[in-house]
Scaffold this motif. Structure first.
Motif, short mmCIF file in Angstrom:
data_model
loop_
_atom_site.label_atom_id
_atom_site.label_comp_id
_atom_site.label_asym_id
_atom_site.label_seq_id
_atom_site.Cartn_x
_atom_site.Cartn_y
_atom_site.Cartn_z
N UNK A 1 10.95 44.12 69.13
CA UNK A 1 12.25 43.72 68.63
C UNK A 1 12.57 42.28 69.00
N UNK A 2 12.99 41.50 67.99
CA UNK A 2 13.43 40.13 68.22
C UNK A 2 12.32 39.16 68.58
N UNK A 3 11.05 39.54 68.31
CA UNK A 3 9.92 38.69 68.72
C UNK A 3 9.90 37.37 67.96
N UNK A 4 10.20 37.39 66.66
CA UNK A 4 10.19 36.15 65.88
C UNK A 4 11.23 35.17 66.42
N UNK A 5 12.41 35.66 66.75
CA UNK A 5 13.45 34.78 67.31
C UNK A 5 13.01 34.22 68.67
N UNK A 6 12.44 35.07 69.51
CA UNK A 6 12.00 34.61 70.84
C UNK A 6 10.95 33.51 70.71
N UNK A 7 10.04 33.65 69.75
CA UNK A 7 9.01 32.63 69.56
C UNK A 7 9.63 31.31 69.11
N UNK A 8 10.54 31.38 68.15
CA UNK A 8 11.17 30.16 67.66
C UNK A 8 11.95 29.46 68.77
N UNK A 9 12.68 30.21 69.53
CA UNK A 9 13.49 29.61 70.61
C UNK A 9 12.60 29.09 71.74
N UNK A 10 11.47 29.71 71.99
CA UNK A 10 10.54 29.21 73.01
C UNK A 10 10.02 27.83 72.62
N UNK A 11 9.67 27.65 71.34
CA UNK A 11 9.19 26.34 70.87
C UNK A 11 10.32 25.31 70.91
N UNK A 12 11.52 25.71 70.47
CA UNK A 12 12.66 24.78 70.49
C UNK A 12 12.97 24.34 71.92
N UNK A 13 12.87 25.25 72.87
CA UNK A 13 13.15 24.90 74.26
C UNK A 13 12.11 23.92 74.80
#
Length: 378
Positions: A325-337
């Motif tokens: 759950x929410x893996x795509x969002x976590x990946x995007x936010x990890x790169x943005x961070x």
């Protein structure tokens, strides 16, 4: 893309190709057909058990079972090396009764302590797909060890040091995250005497059956991760990118490093034109952590963003990752961070988006490429 950046991307792709052979994934195949990662210090267990033991054969046989029963206890420390194979050191102790019935009737009470090294085989996990929370386990085992018999009630009986052989079966029930309840039956042969022995014609103290019940506590890190090689299409795609970059670098190497007159005569290209292609950051199965071999791609995008460019960071998941759950969002936010914290890109230049499995950028034949974050110029 200049020559230096191209070479760095090439190195990153080569590193990813080498690392990709051990990508983690789930599988429904029987555990014995799957390779699993093995980490030191994981999957240890401690067992405590108590029960009853009885001696069998020869002059013990005519005696009623209730008169032969005595207490037994065990403490074990072991480790599962795979979901279906383990070793353990089992320390045992208790009291036994052996009988002499003819001529004369008398009983020898003695104590014993010992230990044996067991080889354990989980039949259920071997033939079934691996599940850490499986309810029932059927575990036969065999072992070798040592036993010391002492404190005889019949005068003149020697203390005995003996090698032992044992075999048994355990029924285990997983009742909590780190706790199993088990029942265990074991047969032990303990007449391989190293020093002294009981007289064969008087007291026979060699074959013992033991029934135990107890608890197993799983300590430390637990669980196994299946390893599955990447599909050939994914590997071919990586090789294609490497070949393309090599050809590009060969062309760039033929050009002069600088042309001052040309640079003065022509205005710099707009920022959007310098962002030649989408940047793809690949992830391991079920993970949202950017691996080291992908940092060069993040760096390349940050250089564009810091020079008046704006970017869109979009996270994706593969179809077989829908349970995370929410893996795509976590990946995007990890790169943005990473872009903001590590490479100093202003957050107002980054737009973060994420898509569900049905909106993956690549086809099912290229499943590995859908575990990705794509960075595009805005």
């Amino acid at each position: 893309m200049n020559l230096k950046s191209s070479l760095l991307v090439l190195v990153g792709l080569v590193g990813l190709s080498a690392n990709a052979q051990t990508q983690h994934t789930s599988t429904d195949a029987p555990a014995h057909k799957v390779a699993f990662t093995h980490k030191p210090g994981t999957n240890y267990f401690v067992s405590l058990a108590g029960g009853a033991a009885a001696m069998f054969t020869r002059q013990n046989a005519p005696v009623p079972y209730k008169d032969r029963l005595s207490f037994a206890a065990a403490l074990s420390l072991g480790k599962w090396h795979t979901p279906y194979y383990a070793n353990r050191l089992k320390l045992v102790g208790g009291e036994t009764y052996t009988f002499h019935t003819s001529p004369g009737n008398y009983r020898n009470d003695n104590y014993y302590v010992g230990g044996h090294y067991d080889f354990m085989f989980d039949v259920v996990n071997y033939f079934s797909s691996y599940r850490e929370d499986r309810l029932f386990h059927l575990i036969p085992y065999v072992g070798l060890g040592y036993e010391y018999k002492f404190h005889n009630s019949v005068k003149g009986m020697p203390n005995v040091h003996a090698l032992t052989g044992n075999a048994g079966i355990q029924l285990a029930f997983h009742v909590a995250k780190r706790v199993d309840i088990f029942l265990e039956g074991e047969a032990t042969y303990n007449n391989l005497a190293l020093r002294s022995n009981y007289p064969a014609d008087q007291l026979y103290n060699s074959r013992r059956l033991t029934a135990l019940a107890g608890l197993t506590f799983h300590v430390g890190r637990q669980g196994f991760t299946p390893v599955e090689p990447l599909d050939q299409n994914y590997i071919d795609g990586l090789q294609g990118q490497i070949s393309k970059l090599r050809a590009e670098n060969a062309e760039l190497a033929k050009r002069p490093e600088s042309c001052p007159d040309l640079e003065l005569a022509q205005p710099a290209a707009p920022a959007a034109d310098r962002f030649v292609a989408d940047k793809s950051i690949l992830f391991e199965q079920g993970k949202a952590v950017v691996s080291k071999d992908q940092l060069i791609t993040v760096f390349d995008a940050s250089e564009f963003a810091k020079n008046d460019g704006e970017i869109v960071v979009t996270g994706y998941v593969a179809k077989n990752e829908s349970r995370f759950k929410g893996l795509a969002e976590k990946r995007a936010r990890a790169v943005a961070q990473l872009l903001t914290d590590k490479y100093g890109v202003s957050s107002d230049k980054i737009t973060v988006e994420w898509k569900e499995a049905g909106e993956a950028p690549y086809s099912a034949a290229e499943l590995g490429w859908n575990r990705v974050v794509v960075i595009r110029s805005k």
